[in-house]
Scaffold this active site. Structure first.
Site, PDB file in Angstrom:
ATOM      1  N   ASP A   1       0.843  -1.196   0.000  1.00 37.87           N
ATOM      2  CA  ASP A   1       0.000   0.000   0.000  1.00 37.87           C
ATOM      3  C   ASP A   1       0.876   1.243   0.000  1.00 37.87           C
ATOM      4  OD1 ASP A   1      -2.242   1.574   0.025  1.00 37.87           O
ATOM      5  OD2 ASP A   1      -2.877   1.042   2.058  1.00 37.87           O
ATOM      6  N   LYS A   2       0.216   2.375  -0.168  1.00 40.23           N
ATOM      7  CA  LYS A   2       0.866   3.688  -0.173  1.00 40.23           C
ATOM      8  C   LYS A   2       0.038   4.657   0.646  1.00 40.23           C
ATOM      9  CE  LYS A   2      -0.138   7.832  -2.168  1.00 40.23           C
ATOM     10  NZ  LYS A   2      -1.513   8.425  -2.211  1.00 40.23           N
ATOM     11  N   HIS A   3       0.693   5.637   1.220  1.00 46.06           N
ATOM     12  CA  HIS A   3      -0.033   6.703   1.905  1.00 46.06           C
ATOM     13  C   HIS A   3       0.648   8.033   1.637  1.00 46.06           C
ATOM     14  CE1 HIS A   3      -2.894   8.308   4.844  1.00 46.06           C
ATOM     15  NE2 HIS A   3      -1.929   9.174   5.106  1.00 46.06           N
ATOM     16  N   SER A   4      -0.168   9.062   1.407  1.00 47.05           N
ATOM     17  CA  SER A   4       0.330  10.427   1.248  1.00 47.05           C
ATOM     18  C   SER A   4      -0.007  11.227   2.496  1.00 47.05           C
ATOM     19  CB  SER A   4      -0.320  11.087   0.027  1.00 47.05           C
ATOM     20  OG  SER A   4      -0.091  12.487   0.035  1.00 47.05           O
TER      21      SER A   4
ATOM     22  N   THR B   1      -9.191  11.142  -0.228  1.00 43.39           N
ATOM     23  CA  THR B   1      -9.427  10.143  -1.264  1.00 43.39           C
ATOM     24  C   THR B   1     -10.865   9.640  -1.225  1.00 43.39           C
ATOM     25  OG1 THR B   1      -7.111   9.454  -1.256  1.00 43.39           O
ATOM     26  CG2 THR B   1      -8.705   7.883  -2.118  1.00 43.39           C
TER      27      THR B   1
ATOM     28  N   ARG C   1      -9.351  16.042  14.935  1.00 40.20           N
ATOM     29  CA  ARG C   1      -8.191  16.849  14.524  1.00 40.20           C
ATOM     30  C   ARG C   1      -8.558  17.823  13.421  1.00 40.20           C
ATOM     31  NH1 ARG C   1      -4.487  12.820  12.246  1.00 40.20           N
ATOM     32  NH2 ARG C   1      -3.120  14.569  11.784  1.00 40.20           N
TER      33      ARG C   1
ATOM     34  N   SER D   1      -1.834   8.265  13.269  1.00 42.64           N
ATOM     35  CA  SER D   1      -3.019   8.148  12.431  1.00 42.64           C
ATOM     36  C   SER D   1      -2.743   7.296  11.197  1.00 42.64           C
ATOM     37  CB  SER D   1      -3.492   9.543  12.003  1.00 42.64           C
ATOM     38  OG  SER D   1      -4.590   9.453  11.123  1.00 42.64           O
TER      39      SER D   1
ATOM     40  N   LYS E   1      -3.833   2.675  10.925  1.00 51.20           N
ATOM     41  CA  LYS E   1      -4.678   2.060   9.900  1.00 51.20           C
ATOM     42  C   LYS E   1      -3.871   1.121   9.013  1.00 51.20           C
ATOM     43  CE  LYS E   1      -6.253   5.960   8.147  1.00 51.20           C
ATOM     44  NZ  LYS E   1      -5.882   7.074   9.019  1.00 51.20           N
ATOM     45  N   LYS E   2      -2.709   1.570   8.591  1.00 52.94           N
ATOM     46  CA  LYS E   2      -1.923   0.767   7.653  1.00 52.94           C
ATOM     47  C   LYS E   2      -1.424  -0.524   8.310  1.00 52.94           C
ATOM     48  CE  LYS E   2      -2.415   3.637   4.301  1.00 52.94           C
ATOM     49  NZ  LYS E   2      -3.328   3.296   3.196  1.00 52.94           N
TER      50      LYS E   2
END
Length: 433
Positions: free
Chosen positions: A79-82, A119, A167, A182, A186-187
């Site tokens: 997976d990826k996260h920004s 997203t 937040r 945060s 989740k990841k």
């Protein structure tokens, strides 16, 4: 334990123990910690921070506030996260592209935060689509399609779901500790083998400077690797929007163009997506050059578009999204150009201000209960270094009414500096492993 004592400890610049932070995370999930206490805790962390150990403890406590998934699939679960920017819709292209390369991407995403788009809000611009799925549905879609971009189920990091929303409306977004907890809660709960982080840096990012971005990237990479998930980060430029569109439906439209093979529609978006995908495949043992080639073929061949369309249909969206997206995406009733007030070159772009323009148009939330208008936003944005003459378009504005359009146009003009020529910096600034 007592939430007030934990808040007082952070306020007094003392990091609570692992047991206390685990208890607090469980209280966020169960409701034993009130909204007021959650907001006070977040503000105390923003002002005083946590230690490295406290950051990891909060991350693990939030991860363990719900279920932690395990997978048995014939390919890597990645997976990826920004960390958030403007015009950043990478996920909508990256997930199906990786699926077309044989990977599995159970992408648990979030909504808009501050001035940045979310997203999930972008996906919900597609009519009929439901991002709130059960654990069983997430597993089924991921297995059958190869990717699923969804909201965290009720069982995945419920503490983060609660704190994330608080937040957004309490001015407590910009904290390395809270961002780390945060993202990773989740990841890590999604049971990933590898994770790539896109840490934004610049006017449209939460981290405005390279040093701030490096600090966050280092914290994220160290915490994730320490928790057993192979993780790396790219620090990337956000001194101008990543895509030439800002908003929900308009960003989906740009992604559809790229997935349809028109990569010139958003070259920065395309280049970064390929780089992030390739880095994830390299982390799985592939050669860098062949990994990038595989990703470009997945997009140019239409294989990524096919996976995206399958995912949309599986989530309740239109079955013909791949071929008829223009019909399905909502359109704003007021559309017009925002023109340059002077001649020169685009010397600076205040990305945060542009993001807030979209929020002001109704494309984001000022308070947690606000409804998002998916049709509004900005398209055909100019880029850094572009030459303009007075009266030339800076962008096309999509608004719900004339009054909103007039106010937004003035804010767009104020966010863009016209002056001497500039040379944009590199898109990828640094890699962190």
């Amino acid at each position: 334990m007592d939430a007030r004592a934990i808040i007082a400890a952070v306020r007094g610049k003392t990091t609570p123990t692992q047991e206390e932070l685990t208890w607090f995370a469980q209280g966020l999930a169960s409701g034993d910690v009130s909204d007021a206490q959650a907001g006070a805790f977040a503000m105390a962390v923003v002002l005083n921070g946590l230690s490295d150990e406290g950051r990891v403890a909060l991350t693990q406590g939030m991860r363990d506030s719900g279920d932690v998934m395990a997978w048995d699939l014939p390919g890597p679960v990645i997976d990826k996260h920004s960390t958030g920017g403007v015009g950043d819709c990478v996920s909508l292209i990256l997930a199906p592209a990786l699926a077309a390369c044989g990977a599995y991407v159970p992408m648990i995403s979030g909504r808009g935060l501050g001035h940045t788009g979310g997203t999930l809000d972008k996906l919900e611009a597609i009519p009929g689509l439901n991002i709130n799925v059960t654990d069983k549905q997430l597993r089924l879609i991921t297995r059958e399609v190869g990717c699923a971009i969804v909201s965290a189920t009720g069982q995945i990091a419920p503490a983060d779901r609660r704190l994330y929303a608080i937040r957004d409306v309490t001015a407590t977004v910009e904290s390395v500790d809270l961002i780390t907890a945060s993202i990773l809660s989740k990841k890590l709960a999604a049971g990933l083998e590898s994770l790539i982080l896109d840490v934004k840096c610049g006017s449209g990012a939460f981290m405005k400077t390279h040093d701030e971005a490096r600090k966050l990237a280092r914290a994220l990479v160290d915490a994730a690797n320490g928790a057993g998930c192979k993780t790396a980060a790219l620090i990337t430029d956000m001194n101008e929007p990543l895509a030439p569109a800002l908003g929900n439906a308009v960003e989906v439209a740009v992604c559809m163009e790229v997935l349809a093979g028109n990569t010139a529609a958003a070259p920065r978006l395309y280049d970064l997506t390929v780089a992030l995908c390739a880095q994830l495949l390299v982390m799985q043992g592939e050669d860098a050059a062949s990994a990038a080639d595989r990703v470009t073929v997945a997009i140019s061949s239409g294989a990524a578009m096919e996976r995206f369309a399958q995912m949309i249909a599986a989530l309740g969206g239109p079955p013909d999204m791949a071929h008829d997206w223009h019909t399905h995406l909502p359109k704003a009733p007021v559309v017009g150009e925002v023109t340059a007030p002077a001649s020169g070159h685009i010397a600076a772009i205040d990305g945060e201000a542009l993001g807030l323009v979209v929020v002001g148009l109704g494309g984001g939330r000022k308070v947690e209960t606000d409804r998002v208008d998916p049709s509004v936003g900005l398209t055909e944005m100019v880029g850094l270094g572009d030459a303009v003459s007075r009266g030339d378009p800076l962008c096309v504005l999509h608004a719900a009414d004339e009054d909103a359009a007039i106010a937004a146009a003035q804010a767009v003009q104020a966010a863009i500096t016209i002056g001497d020529p500039v040379e944009p910096g590199p898109l990828i600034i640094e890699g962190i492993t």
